[in-house]
Design a protein around this motif. Structure first.
Motif, mmCIF file in Angstrom:
data_model
loop_
_atom_site.group_PDB
_atom_site.id
_atom_site.type_symbol
_atom_site.label_atom_id
_atom_site.label_comp_id
_atom_site.label_asym_id
_atom_site.label_seq_id
_atom_site.Cartn_x
_atom_site.Cartn_y
_atom_site.Cartn_z
ATOM 1 N N LYS A 131 0.864 -1.175 0.000
ATOM 2 C CA LYS A 131 0.000 0.000 0.000
ATOM 3 C C LYS A 131 0.904 1.230 0.000
ATOM 4 O O LYS A 131 1.919 1.281 0.701
ATOM 5 C CB LYS A 131 -0.901 0.042 1.242
ATOM 6 C CG LYS A 131 -1.847 -1.126 1.344
ATOM 7 C CD LYS A 131 -2.939 -1.019 0.336
ATOM 8 C CE LYS A 131 -3.925 -2.171 0.516
ATOM 9 N NZ LYS A 131 -4.690 -2.450 -0.637
ATOM 10 N N LYS A 132 0.526 2.229 -0.794
ATOM 11 C CA LYS A 132 1.282 3.476 -0.810
ATOM 12 C C LYS A 132 1.100 4.200 0.510
ATOM 13 O O LYS A 132 0.045 4.108 1.141
ATOM 14 C CB LYS A 132 0.802 4.383 -1.943
ATOM 15 C CG LYS A 132 1.148 3.884 -3.318
ATOM 16 C CD LYS A 132 0.660 4.873 -4.348
ATOM 17 C CE LYS A 132 0.838 4.366 -5.751
ATOM 18 N NZ LYS A 132 0.310 5.312 -6.742
ATOM 19 N N LEU A 133 2.130 4.914 0.912
ATOM 20 C CA LEU A 133 2.075 5.722 2.121
ATOM 21 C C LEU A 133 1.122 6.880 1.873
ATOM 22 O O LEU A 133 1.294 7.639 0.914
ATOM 23 C CB LEU A 133 3.474 6.240 2.471
ATOM 24 C CG LEU A 133 3.600 7.059 3.741
ATOM 25 C CD1 LEU A 133 3.244 6.220 4.963
ATOM 26 C CD2 LEU A 133 5.021 7.585 3.866
ATOM 27 N N ALA A 134 0.101 6.989 2.694
ATOM 28 C CA ALA A 134 -0.883 8.067 2.536
ATOM 29 C C ALA A 134 -0.275 9.377 3.017
ATOM 30 O O ALA A 134 0.220 9.475 4.133
ATOM 31 C CB ALA A 134 -2.141 7.741 3.335
ATOM 32 N N ARG A 135 -0.290 10.318 2.158
ATOM 33 C CA ARG A 135 0.229 11.649 2.494
ATOM 34 C C ARG A 135 -0.835 12.674 2.161
ATOM 35 O O ARG A 135 -1.479 12.602 1.116
ATOM 36 C CB ARG A 135 1.487 11.964 1.697
ATOM 37 C CG ARG A 135 2.643 11.070 2.028
ATOM 38 C CD ARG A 135 3.925 11.826 1.735
ATOM 39 N NE ARG A 135 5.067 10.991 2.004
ATOM 40 C CZ ARG A 135 5.787 11.087 3.107
ATOM 41 N NH1 ARG A 135 5.487 11.946 4.019
ATOM 42 N NH2 ARG A 135 6.841 10.319 3.283
ATOM 43 N N GLU A 136 -0.956 13.622 3.056
ATOM 44 C CA GLU A 136 -1.887 14.706 2.774
ATOM 45 C C GLU A 136 -1.230 15.642 1.758
ATOM 46 O O GLU A 136 -0.035 15.893 1.826
ATOM 47 C CB GLU A 136 -2.215 15.477 4.044
ATOM 48 C CG GLU A 136 -3.040 14.694 5.023
ATOM 49 C CD GLU A 136 -3.448 15.529 6.225
ATOM 50 O OE1 GLU A 136 -3.519 16.778 6.096
ATOM 51 O OE2 GLU A 136 -3.680 14.934 7.277
ATOM 52 N N THR A 137 -2.021 16.111 0.833
ATOM 53 C CA THR A 137 -1.485 17.059 -0.145
ATOM 54 C C THR A 137 -1.821 18.460 0.292
ATOM 55 O O THR A 137 -2.853 18.717 0.909
ATOM 56 C CB THR A 137 -2.067 16.788 -1.548
ATOM 57 O OG1 THR A 137 -3.484 16.851 -1.476
ATOM 58 C CG2 THR A 137 -1.635 15.420 -2.048
ATOM 59 N N GLY A 138 -0.942 19.351 -0.024
ATOM 60 C CA GLY A 138 -1.149 20.755 0.348
ATOM 61 C C GLY A 138 -0.777 21.007 1.788
ATOM 62 O O GLY A 138 -0.462 20.106 2.548
ATOM 63 N N THR A 139 -0.795 22.253 2.149
ATOM 64 C CA THR A 139 -0.461 22.683 3.490
ATOM 65 C C THR A 139 -1.600 23.508 4.063
ATOM 66 O O THR A 139 -2.144 24.370 3.385
ATOM 67 C CB THR A 139 0.829 23.560 3.460
ATOM 68 O OG1 THR A 139 1.859 22.823 2.816
ATOM 69 C CG2 THR A 139 1.265 23.951 4.850
ATOM 70 N N VAL A 140 -1.946 23.214 5.300
ATOM 71 C CA VAL A 140 -2.974 24.003 5.974
ATOM 72 C C VAL A 140 -2.342 25.310 6.415
ATOM 73 O O VAL A 140 -1.286 25.327 7.071
ATOM 74 C CB VAL A 140 -3.551 23.245 7.197
ATOM 75 C CG1 VAL A 140 -4.531 24.119 7.950
ATOM 76 C CG2 VAL A 140 -4.188 21.960 6.740
ATOM 77 N N ILE A 141 -2.945 26.388 6.029
ATOM 78 C CA ILE A 141 -2.422 27.702 6.366
ATOM 79 C C ILE A 141 -3.368 28.325 7.403
ATOM 80 O O ILE A 141 -4.563 28.480 7.152
ATOM 81 C CB ILE A 141 -2.331 28.597 5.133
ATOM 82 C CG1 ILE A 141 -1.414 27.922 4.103
ATOM 83 C CG2 ILE A 141 -1.850 30.006 5.496
ATOM 84 C CD1 ILE A 141 -1.410 28.588 2.759
ATOM 85 N N PRO A 142 -2.816 28.627 8.575
ATOM 86 C CA PRO A 142 -3.681 29.202 9.613
ATOM 87 C C PRO A 142 -4.152 30.616 9.223
ATOM 88 O O PRO A 142 -3.413 31.376 8.578
ATOM 89 C CB PRO A 142 -2.795 29.244 10.855
ATOM 90 C CG PRO A 142 -1.406 29.170 10.341
ATOM 91 C CD PRO A 142 -1.452 28.493 8.997
ATOM 92 N N ILE A 143 -5.364 30.909 9.603
ATOM 93 C CA ILE A 143 -5.956 32.234 9.338
ATOM 94 C C ILE A 143 -5.855 33.067 10.591
ATOM 95 O O ILE A 143 -6.270 32.632 11.673
ATOM 96 C CB ILE A 143 -7.423 32.118 8.875
ATOM 97 C CG1 ILE A 143 -7.497 31.250 7.632
ATOM 98 C CG2 ILE A 143 -8.036 33.498 8.651
ATOM 99 C CD1 ILE A 143 -8.902 30.901 7.212
ATOM 100 N N GLU A 144 -5.273 34.251 10.467
ATOM 101 C CA GLU A 144 -5.126 35.130 11.641
ATOM 102 C C GLU A 144 -6.343 35.977 11.844
ATOM 103 O O GLU A 144 -7.048 36.339 10.962
ATOM 104 C CB GLU A 144 -3.895 36.016 11.463
ATOM 105 C CG GLU A 144 -2.632 35.216 11.477
ATOM 106 C CD GLU A 144 -1.413 36.115 11.361
ATOM 107 O OE1 GLU A 144 -1.455 37.280 11.742
ATOM 108 O OE2 GLU A 144 -0.408 35.599 10.874
#
Length: 144
Positions: A131-144
């Protein structure tokens, strides 16, 4: 023995070439083993899996072991027993078949996990599925 030294030099060459090339390039996986007469492999991806098929003619299942060295490298080891019962090795005219120990490292196109991996061995063909290693795509950017 000269052939063992040559095998070691070719293995080192393969590792050096692979480390200098971009990930996913299959040149070392094709050229090095072919020069050394090692088992031939096919590697491909399907959806969430990486599949490896290795031709191991004349090898019995108990002679084969596999290990995931890291998330992108599968190691195939073979400890092949010799075909003759004599005390001395025959005087070969041609000798191309594998006898003794062999190791092959297969570089994978994606990172995989060993959890849920399967391996089958039928008619001299080893097939391993990861099974491929599950990786999240993109980066969560916090909102100020």
């Amino acid at each position: 023995m000269l052939w063992n030294e040559l095998d070691e030099m070719l293995a080192e060459w393969e590792d050096r070439v692979h480390s200098t090339m971009a990930t996913g390039t299959s040149l070392p996986a094709v050229v090095g083993p072919a020069l050394r007469g090692e088992c031939r492999v096919d590697v491909w991806e399907e959806d969430e899996e990486v599949i490896i098929a290795a031709d191991l003619p004349g090898v019995e299942k108990p002679e084969v072991s596999i290990r995931l060295v890291d998330p992108q490298i599968l190691e195939i080891r073979i400890e092949k027993k010799v075909d003759y019962e004599e005390k001395e090795e025959p005087d070969y005219y041609v000798r191309e078949r594998i006898a003794g120990n062999m190791q092959r490292r297969v570089y994978l196109p994606s990172e995989v996990v060993d959890e849920g991996a399967t391996a089958t061995f039928r008619n001299g063909v080893l097939e391993v599925r990861f099974k491929k290693l599950a990786r999240e795509t993109g980066t969560v950017i916090p909102i100020e």
